[in-house]
Design a protein around this motif. Structure first.
Motif, PDB file in Angstrom:
ATOM      1  N   LYS A  35     -86.741  30.080  70.184  1.00  0.00           N
ATOM      2  CA  LYS A  35     -88.029  29.793  70.812  1.00  0.00           C
ATOM      3  C   LYS A  35     -87.871  28.645  71.809  1.00  0.00           C
ATOM      4  N   ASP A  36     -87.213  27.561  71.394  1.00  0.00           N
ATOM      5  CA  ASP A  36     -87.011  26.414  72.284  1.00  0.00           C
ATOM      6  C   ASP A  36     -86.144  26.780  73.477  1.00  0.00           C
ATOM      7  N   LEU A  37     -85.160  27.629  73.255  1.00  0.00           N
ATOM      8  CA  LEU A  37     -84.318  28.086  74.364  1.00  0.00           C
ATOM      9  C   LEU A  37     -85.162  28.834  75.391  1.00  0.00           C
ATOM     10  N   ILE A  38     -86.002  29.730  74.921  1.00  0.00           N
ATOM     11  CA  ILE A  38     -86.871  30.492  75.819  1.00  0.00           C
ATOM     12  C   ILE A  38     -87.750  29.539  76.618  1.00  0.00           C
ATOM     13  N   LEU A  39     -88.354  28.556  75.938  1.00  0.00           N
ATOM     14  CA  LEU A  39     -89.230  27.603  76.613  1.00  0.00           C
ATOM     15  C   LEU A  39     -88.470  26.764  77.634  1.00  0.00           C
ATOM     16  N   ARG A  40     -87.241  26.362  77.322  1.00  0.00           N
ATOM     17  CA  ARG A  40     -86.413  25.600  78.269  1.00  0.00           C
ATOM     18  C   ARG A  40     -86.073  26.427  79.506  1.00  0.00           C
ATOM     19  N   ILE A  41     -85.740  27.690  79.277  1.00  0.00           N
ATOM     20  CA  ILE A  41     -85.416  28.584  80.398  1.00  0.00           C
ATOM     21  C   ILE A  41     -86.628  28.745  81.303  1.00  0.00           C
TER      22      ILE A  41
END
Length: 105
Positions: A35-41
């Motif tokens: 989830k955090d990876l998606i938000l960072r991207i």
């Protein structure tokens, strides 16, 4: 995975859909949730969650994309059926990457 996915997406047979940005497992760093990876991207590319889609072939992919507010699209595979992906939260399912054209346009 990035090199394989890039080759597939650039293949002449798959030119029906163009992607601005593609991320794969190669882009995942240890200790970060999906989830955090998606938000960072999204932040890195100045894209709002409602402007993005997440294509995944596993039920947990649907869960993480929903948590990030991104449209979850399930890629049907030998391991996970259309029904299983829908039950896991997919808004749409596709059989191959070319099927995205029908969803996006």
């Amino acid at each position: 995975y990035s090199s394989i996915v890039s080759k597939i997406l650039k293949n002449k047979k798959n030119k029906s859909v163009n992607f601005d940005v593609v991320y794969t497992w190669d882009d995942v760093k240890k200790g970060i949730t999906k989830k955090d990876l998606i938000l960072r991207i999204l932040k890195k590319n100045k894209v709002q969650p409602k402007e993005a889609i997440y294509v995944g072939d596993m039920p947990k992919d649907m869960k993480y994309s929903k948590q990030a507010g991104v449209l979850p699209v399930g890629l049907v595979s030998k391991n996970y059926s259309r029904n299983k992906l829908f039950k896991s939260g997919a808004e749409y399912t596709i059989d191959n990457i070319d099927d995205l054209k029908g969803l996006l346009f």
